[in-house]
Scaffold this active site. Structure first.
Site, PDB file in Angstrom:
ATOM      1  N   SER A 159      24.061 -25.273  44.932  1.00  0.00           N
ATOM      2  CA  SER A 159      24.054 -25.702  43.538  1.00  0.00           C
ATOM      3  C   SER A 159      22.914 -24.989  42.832  1.00  0.00           C
ATOM      4  CB  SER A 159      23.830 -27.214  43.450  1.00  0.00           C
ATOM      5  OG  SER A 159      23.535 -27.603  42.123  1.00  0.00           O
ATOM      6  N   TYR A 219      18.812 -34.654  45.586  1.00  0.00           N
ATOM      7  CA  TYR A 219      19.901 -33.680  45.444  1.00  0.00           C
ATOM      8  C   TYR A 219      19.332 -32.268  45.370  1.00  0.00           C
ATOM      9  CZ  TYR A 219      24.100 -31.405  43.636  1.00  0.00           C
ATOM     10  OH  TYR A 219      25.173 -30.566  43.469  1.00  0.00           O
ATOM     11  N   LYS A 246      19.977 -29.307  48.221  1.00  0.00           N
ATOM     12  CA  LYS A 246      20.641 -28.047  47.884  1.00  0.00           C
ATOM     13  C   LYS A 246      19.713 -26.856  48.124  1.00  0.00           C
ATOM     14  CE  LYS A 246      24.695 -29.624  46.854  1.00  0.00           C
ATOM     15  NZ  LYS A 246      25.890 -29.237  47.620  1.00  0.00           N
ATOM     16  N   THR A 305      30.494 -27.270  36.425  1.00  0.00           N
ATOM     17  CA  THR A 305      31.900 -26.892  36.609  1.00  0.00           C
ATOM     18  C   THR A 305      32.762 -28.089  36.231  1.00  0.00           C
ATOM     19  OG1 THR A 305      31.207 -25.446  38.421  1.00  0.00           O
ATOM     20  CG2 THR A 305      33.547 -25.976  38.290  1.00  0.00           C
ATOM     21  N   THR A 309      34.846 -30.537  36.769  1.00  0.00           N
ATOM     22  CA  THR A 309      35.443 -31.280  37.887  1.00  0.00           C
ATOM     23  C   THR A 309      35.269 -32.772  37.626  1.00  0.00           C
ATOM     24  OG1 THR A 309      33.379 -31.370  39.131  1.00  0.00           O
ATOM     25  CG2 THR A 309      34.806 -29.449  39.528  1.00  0.00           C
ATOM     26  N   GLY A 310      35.906 -33.553  38.441  1.00  0.00           N
ATOM     27  CA  GLY A 310      35.744 -34.999  38.350  1.00  0.00           C
ATOM     28  C   GLY A 310      34.312 -35.427  38.564  1.00  0.00           C
TER      29      GLY A 310
END
Length: 142
Positions: free
Chosen positions: A31, A44, A48, A77, A79-80
């Protein structure tokens, strides 16, 4: 456990098959958070960043076996997961996505953008590429 441990265990599980066939390519997903801190995302970002360095270490360890190991680091991006982030932050989805498109290429990424980068890294077109990280973020980090 998901962001780092799972990547490590999946790479280790793939190695015997790649070694048996005399080489191959592993591409993992990092990421842009590996390179830039974000509020309330310390774990996070750290995980990453570790994926990026794990990629380098595995490339060194397994390059002599003809196994290339690379990482794709997407930016925002569509995305959900991104839409769920907007919900969790209590922001209107349309406004959140518009903010995510604020980058030099002036749009949010698509899953296809990320897939094409990964396809390049598993193809022979990148046959001399290993241990690298490809940032796919529409210029956001620039």
């Amino acid at each position: 456990a998901v962001n780092l441990d799972a990547v490590f265990h999946l790479m280790r599980a793939a190695l015997p098959a790649l070694q048996e066939r005399g080489g191959g390519s592993i591409v993992v997903v990092g990421s842009i958070a590996a390179f830039k801190g974000f509020p309330n995302h310390a774990a996070y970002c750290a995980s990453k960043g570790a994926v990026v360095n794990l990629t380098r270490a595995m490339a060194i360890d397994h390059g002599p076996q003809g196994i290339r190991v690379n990482c794709v680091c997407p930016g925002d991006t569509d995305t959900g997961m991104l839409r769920e982030e907007a919900r969790q932050l209590g922001e209107p989805e349309a406004a959140f996505l518009a903010g995510a498109a604020d980058r030099p290429l002036a749009r949010i990424g698509t899953p296809g953008d990320i897939a094409r980068a990964m396809l390049f890294l598993v193809s022979e077109a990148s046959g001399w590429v290993t241990g690298t990280t490809l940032v796919v973020d529409g210029g956001g980090l620039a």
